[in-house]
Write an enzyme that holds these catalytic residues in place. Structure first.
Site, PDB file in Angstrom:
ATOM      1  N   THR A 555     -33.308 -39.210 -26.612  1.00  0.00           N
ATOM      2  CA  THR A 555     -33.472 -37.808 -26.208  1.00  0.00           C
ATOM      3  C   THR A 555     -32.423 -37.510 -25.132  1.00  0.00           C
ATOM      4  O   THR A 555     -31.614 -38.355 -24.790  1.00  0.00           O
ATOM      5  CB  THR A 555     -34.857 -37.578 -25.576  1.00  0.00           C
ATOM      6  OG1 THR A 555     -34.882 -38.192 -24.281  1.00  0.00           O
ATOM      7  CG2 THR A 555     -35.962 -38.170 -26.428  1.00  0.00           C
ATOM      8  N   ASP A 678     -20.810 -33.148 -18.040  1.00  0.00           N
ATOM      9  CA  ASP A 678     -21.053 -34.354 -18.839  1.00  0.00           C
ATOM     10  C   ASP A 678     -19.980 -35.413 -18.547  1.00  0.00           C
ATOM     11  O   ASP A 678     -20.263 -36.605 -18.460  1.00  0.00           O
ATOM     12  CB  ASP A 678     -21.070 -33.983 -20.323  1.00  0.00           C
ATOM     13  CG  ASP A 678     -21.496 -35.161 -21.188  1.00  0.00           C
ATOM     14  OD1 ASP A 678     -22.553 -35.754 -20.880  1.00  0.00           O
ATOM     15  OD2 ASP A 678     -20.764 -35.510 -22.134  1.00  0.00           O
ATOM     16  N   LYS A 682     -20.239 -39.200 -16.931  1.00  0.00           N
ATOM     17  CA  LYS A 682     -19.693 -40.405 -17.570  1.00  0.00           C
ATOM     18  C   LYS A 682     -18.803 -41.197 -16.619  1.00  0.00           C
ATOM     19  O   LYS A 682     -18.906 -42.429 -16.552  1.00  0.00           O
ATOM     20  CB  LYS A 682     -18.904 -40.013 -18.818  1.00  0.00           C
ATOM     21  CG  LYS A 682     -19.817 -39.570 -19.951  1.00  0.00           C
ATOM     22  CD  LYS A 682     -19.008 -39.013 -21.099  1.00  0.00           C
ATOM     23  CE  LYS A 682     -19.893 -38.665 -22.278  1.00  0.00           C
ATOM     24  NZ  LYS A 682     -19.206 -37.778 -23.228  1.00  0.00           N
TER      25      LYS A 682
END
Ligand code: ADP
Ligand code: ASP
Ligand code: MG
Length: 814
Positions: A555, A678, A682
Site C-alpha cells: 500500500t 517522492d 528516495k
C-alpha cells in the site's frame, strides 16, 4: 509366535474391526499368533469420565453409560452374523450392567479411588477383546481368549502400575507351554496385583501389554497396528510435511516416544529390546504399507536427526537462591523431595553459577511438587537463602532425537537459530548425556511453529513453508499475486520454498486461510472476507503464530506502515513497497532497523528506490563490505523521467502526466511525484542506508511546479497544470535552447541532500536516460572517479512487483 497389537482407532467401529479380523486371519495362517487389543477408540476416556461424573454426583453419568453400551451393541450388530449375536449381546449387556453397578456405588458414596478407576477402565479392553474373539470365531478362526490379568502381575500403583517381570514371565511361560491353541486374544492395558486387584499399565498401555507378552515368550516379531503407516519424523497431526522413518533403532524409538511421539507408549521398547525382538509399526487402514521397523541396528542416514517430538502440559519448577552456591546436597534434597511425592522428573537443568536448579514435571503434579519442595526447604526459605519454589506453566518440551547426533557439532546451534528466527523463546535447554537428544522448553503456544521450522531445517528433503500476509492488492499487489502464483512450483522445486498467501487485505476487506488462499480466486475470497480492521489484521497474524511469516505492504498507507513495529517484535519479517516507514521520522526508521536486528527478522524495502532495480541491495553490499559512500547522484523518479522524456510541448504537459499515471508509473497521488517529494523520500532513504541521519527538512527541493498546481484535489491539480502550460513550455524551451535535456536530479553529499530540475548536458551520464528509467551513481572510497552505476526501468507495476517478490524470497531464506 508373533504378537499383533491393535490400537483404539483400529477397533473403533464395526468396519474397522472387520479389517482387523482380516489382518489377523492373514497372520494366523503364517504362524502362531497372539493378539492384544485396546478398548474401542474413545471408550477408556468415556469410562473415566463416567466414573468422574458419578463421583461428583452428576447424573449425567447415566447418559454416558448408555452411550458406552450403545457403542458396543452397535459394533456387535455390525460385525456378527444375526444368528450368532445373542450370546455376545448378553455378554455386553451384562458387563455394561456391572459397570453401571460400580458407577452407582461411586455415585452414592461420592468417592472414586484410583483402584476403582482402574477397575472401571479395565472394562474397555475386556469388552473389545471379547467382541474381537467372537468375531474371529464367527469367521471359523478358532481362538483362545485369555485374561491378561492372569498373566501380568504388577504392584498396586493404580493408574500406572509397575510390572513384576519375574512373576509375569514365569506365568506367561507356563501358560503358553500348557496350551495347544494357535491363536490367542488378550485384552491390552490391564493387569493385576499380587492380591488379585485389577491394575492398569498407564494410558496407551496396550502397546506395553504386547511387548510384555512378546518378551515373555520370546516372540519372533511384535507388530503394533495403528492408524498411521509407521513412525514419522514428527507428529503427523502437527507437521504436514512429515516423512516416514523406515528403520529406527530401539534407542531412538524409545527416545522419541519418551518425548511425546504417541505412536508408541514409552515403556514398550524396553522389554522387546532386551530380547532383541523386532518391532513393526503398521497401519491397520493400509495393511500393505511397509511401516517402520524398530530394531537394534543404528542406521547411518543422511539426516543426523531422526525425528522431532513434543510433550505438552509441562511445568518448570525452579529452586533459586544464593544459599545454594557451592553447598553440596541441594539437588539431592530436591530430587528426594520430588521422588518421595512420586513426581516424575522429565527434564533437569542447572545453571553453571549453581544459583538455580530447574526441573520439568507434568502439570498434574505441580501442587504436590510445590508442597513437597517448599516443605523440604522450609528452613532455607525462612532464612532467605532460597526462594519458595518458582512455577511456570503452559510450557512444552520439544526434542530433537537421533543416534547420529552424537559428536556432530552444530546441531544445537542450528536448532536455536531456527527457533530464534521465528521468535520462539527458549525457557530451558537439556541435552541427554547420550547425546541422542536435545530438548528445549518453550511456550505451548509456540509448539506447532517450532516443530515445523525445526522439521524444515533438519530434514533437507522437505520444503520450507513461507506464510505471506499481504496488504494492498492494487496495481503492484495484483501483479505480485500473479507472480507468486506463476512461480509457485519453480520455488518449490529449485529453492525448496512453498510460498503461500495466508492473509490478504485491501482498503475495505481482509481474509485469512492458513492452508493458503487460492490465488486463482483471490478476488472472490477477499470480497467475501470480513471488514478490514488493521489492528485485528495484525493481531490475527501474531495470534496465528505461523512459522516463516512475512508481512508484505504493497500500500502507500501511513497506518499500515505503523504496524511494522509490532510485527518485527514478533520476529515477523516485513517487506515494504510502501515508502512511508523508511522515509518517516528518522527515529521510526532506526527503530524498525533495530527491531529487525534484535528479533532476527528482516525489514526490507528494496522497491522504495528504483522499483525492482537493485539499488538498496547494492548500497547495503558496499557498506557491509566496508566501503563508504561519499556522494550519490541520481534520477529517481520514473514518473518525472517519463514526463520530461515525452514532453516536447506538442501535447500539453498535463496530458503527459496523465499518461504516466494511466500507465501506472506514478504514486497513487501523482502530486507526490510532480512536487519532487517522492524523489526527496528516495534520496533520504539512500542517505539513511548509507549511514546518514537525514530528515525531510534537511533536503532542499528546487521545485519546478507552480504553487497554483499543488492546491485542492487531484482533479484541481490537472486543471491547474493546463492553465500553467506556458510555464512548462518555458522550462522545456530553455533547456532545448542550450541543447540540453530536463532531468529531475537528486544529490547527496557530505550529509546534505538536494533535489531539483536540471539542464543535462549530452556528455552527462543522465542525458541518455529514456522512458521511465532511473539511474543511480554511487561515488565511494572504492568507486572514486568512475561511479558504480545502477540503471534501468525505475517504475512500473510489473517490475515493482518483482522487486517485492525478490525481497519476499530474501526474507524467506534467512
Ligand atoms: P493407537 O490407538 O493405535 O494406540 P495412538 O493414538 O496411541 O494409536 O498413536 C498413533 C498416533 O500417534 C498417530 O495417529 C499420530 O497422530 C501420533 N503420533 C505422534 N507422533 C508420531 C510420530 N512421530 N509418528 C507417528 N505417529 C505419531
Ligand atoms: N485403552 C487404553 C487407553 O486409551 C490403552 C490403550 O489404548 O493403549 O489409554
Ligand atoms: Mg497408543
Amino acid at each position: 509366535m508373533r504378537i499383533l497389537k491393535f490400537g483404539g482407532s483400529s477397533v473403533e467401529n464395526g468396519a474397522n474391526i472387520s479389517k482387523v479380523a482380516d489382518i489377523i486371519k492373514n497372520a494366523s495362517q503364517k504362524s502362531n499368533t497372539a493378539v492384544v487389543v485396546s478398548a474401542l477408540g474413545g471408550i477408556t476416556d468415556l469410562l473415566l469420565r463416567t466414573a468422574t461424573l458419578a463421583a461428583a454426583g452428576d447424573e449425567l453419568y447415566k447418559t454416558l453409560l448408555e452411550e458406552i453400551e450403545k457403542r458396543h451393541i452397535e459394533v456387535v450388530k455390525d460385525i456378527m452374523p444375526v444368528t450368532q449375536q445373542s450370546s455376545l449381546l448378553s455378554l455386553v449387556k451384562k458387563m455394561c450392567n456391572d459397570i453401571g453397578d460400580i458407577c452407582n456405588g461411586i455415585f452414592l458414596l461420592g468417592e472414586l479411588s484410583d483402584r476403582t478407576r482402574d477397575r472401571i477402565s479395565s472394562f474397555g479392553e475386556i469388552l473389545s477383546s471379547k467382541i474381537l474373539a467372537a468375531k474371529l470365531s464367527s469367521m471359523s478362526l478358532e481362538n483362545e481368549w485369555k485374561d491378561s490379568r492372569e498373566l501380568i502381575t504388577t504392584d498396586t500403583n493404580f493408574g500406572k502400575a509397575v510390572v513384576d517381570f519375574a512373576i509375569t514371565n514365569k506365568k506367561i511361560g507356563n501358560y503358553f507351554s500348557q496350551t495347544t491353541s494357535r491363536l490367542f486374544i488378550f485384552p491390552g492395558f490391564i493387569a493385576s496385583s499380587k492380591e488379585g486387584e485389577t491394575t492398569t499399565l498407564g494410558r496407551g498401555g496396550s502397546d506395553y501389554t504386547g511387548a510384555i507378552l512378546a518378551a515373555g515368550i520370546n516372540a519372533e516379531v511384535f507388530e503394533i497396528w495403528t492408524d498411521v503407516s509407521g513412525m514419522m519424523t514428527a507428529d503427523p497431526r502437527l507437521v504436514k510435511n512429515k516423512k516416514l522413518i523406515p528403520r529406527i533403532s530401539y534407542q531412538e524409538a524409545m527416545e522419541l516416544s519418551h518425548f511425546g511421539a504417541k505412536v508408541i507408549y514409552p515403556p514398550t521398547i524396553q522389554p522387546v529390546m532386551k530380547k532383541n525382538i523386532p518391532v513393526w509399526i503398521k497401519n491397520s487402514f493400509a495393511a500393505d504399507d511397509e511401516g517402520t521397523l524398530i530394531h537394534n541396528e543404528v542406521i547411518k542416514s543422511e539426516n543426523t536427526v531422526c525425528g522431532i517430538s513434543s510433550i505438552n502440559n509441562i511445568v518448570l519448577i525452579s529452586l533459586e537462591g544464593s544459599g545454594m552456591v557451592g553447598i553440596p546436597g541441594f539437588s539431592k534434597r530436591l530430587f528426594e523431595a520430588l521422588a518421595s511425592a512420586q513426581i516424575n522428573v522429565i527434564l533437569i537443568t542447572q545453571s553453571s553459577s549453581e544459583h538455580s536448579i530447574c526441573v520439568g514435571i507434568e502439570e498434574p503434579f505441580v501442587k504436590k511438587a510445590k508442597t513437597a519442595v517448599d516443605a523440604a526447604f522450609a528452613y532455607e526459605i525462612q532464612t532467605d537463602k532460597l526462594l519458595p519454589l518458582i512455577i511456570e506453566k503452559e510450557l512444552s518440551i520439544v526434542a530433537l532425537v537421533g543416534d547420529s547426533m552424537k559428536n556432530h557439532s552444530g546441531i544445537s546451534g542450528k536448532m536455536f537459530s531456527a527457533l530464534g528466527r521465528n521468535g520462539v523463546n527458549i525457557r530451558a535447554i537439556a541435552q541427554g548425556s547420550s547425546e541422542r537428544n536435545i530438548s528445549v522448553v518453550i511456550s505451548t503456544a509456540d509448539v506447532k511453529k517450532a516443530i515445523n521450522v525445526l522439521h524444515e531445517d533438519f530434514f533437507e528433503t522437505t520444503y520450507k513453508q513461507v506464510n505471506l500476509f499481504i496488504t494492498g492488492v492494487g496495481n503492484v499487489g495484483k501483479r505480485l499475486l500473479a507472480q507468486i502464483q506463476q512461480q509457485h512450483s519453480y520455488l518449490q522445486k529449485h529453492l525448496s520454498l512453498n510460498v503461500q498467501v495466508v492473509g490478504m487485505a485491501n482498503s475495505s476487506k481482509m481474509t485469512f486461510n492458513e492452508n493458503g488462499i487460492d490465488l486463482k480466486k483471490w478476488k472472490e475470497k477477499l470480497e467475501a472476507g470480513e471488514t478490514l480492521d488493521l489492528v485485528k489484521f495484525t493481531d490475527t497474524i501474531i495470534q496465528k503464530n505461523l512459522r516463516n511469516s512475512v508481512f508484505v505492504d504493497v500500500t502507500a498507507n501511513d497506518d499500515v506502515a505503523r504496524l511494522y513495529e509490532k510485527l518485527l517484535q514478533k520476529s515477523i519479517s516485513v517487506v515494504a513497497c510502501n515508502k512511508v516507514a523508511a522515509s518517516s521520522e528518522y527515529s521510526y526508521y532506526k527503530r524498525l532497523k533495530e527491531l529487525a536486528n534484535e528479533f532476527s527478522s528482516l525489514f526490507l524495502f528494496e522497491t522504495n528506490v528504483g522499483a525492482g532495480l537493485p539499488v538498496i541491495g547494492t548500497l547495503n553490499d558496499l557498506i557491509r563490505s566496508g566501503d563508504e559512500v561519499n556522494r550519490i547522484e541520481a534520477v529517481l523518479s520514473g514518473t518525472l523521467n517519463f514526463v520530461f522524456n515525452n514532453y516536447d510541448t506538442v501535447k500539453p504537459f498535463a496530458t503527459i502526466v496523465k499518461q504516466a499515471q494511466d500507465e501506472g508509473y506514478t504514486e497513487p497521488d501523482p502530486r507526490l511525484d510532480l512536487s519532487g517529494k517522492d524523489v526527496m523520500r528516495k534520496i533520504m532513504i539512500l542517505a539513511r542506508e548509507a549511514g546518514a541521519n537525514l530528515q525531510m527538512e534537511d533536503i532542499s527541493n528546487n521545485s519546478f511546479m507552480p504553487a497554483s498546481c499543488m492546491q485542492g484535489s487531484v482533479d484541481d491539480f490537472y486543471k491547474a497544470m493546463v492553465k500553467e502550460e506556458t510555464h512548462f513550455k518555458k522550462l522545456y524551451q530553455s533547456a532545448q535552447a542550450e541543447g540540453k535535456k530536463l532531468k529531475f536530479v537528486a544529490k547527496y553529499e557530505h550529509g546534505k541532500a538536494s533535489v531539483g530540475l536540471q539542464h543535462i548536458d549530452p556528455s552527462h551520464d543522465f542525458y541518455h536516460l529514456y522512458g521511465k528509467d532511473n539511474i543511480v551513481l554511487f561515488y565511494t572510497n572504492r568507486y572514486v572517479d568512475q561511479p558504480l552505476v545502477v540503471k534501468g526501468a525505475g517504475a512500473g507495476a510489473e517490475v515493482t512487483a518483482s522487486g517485492v517478490f525478490a525481497d519476499i524470497i530474501r526474507a524467506a531464506r534467512i
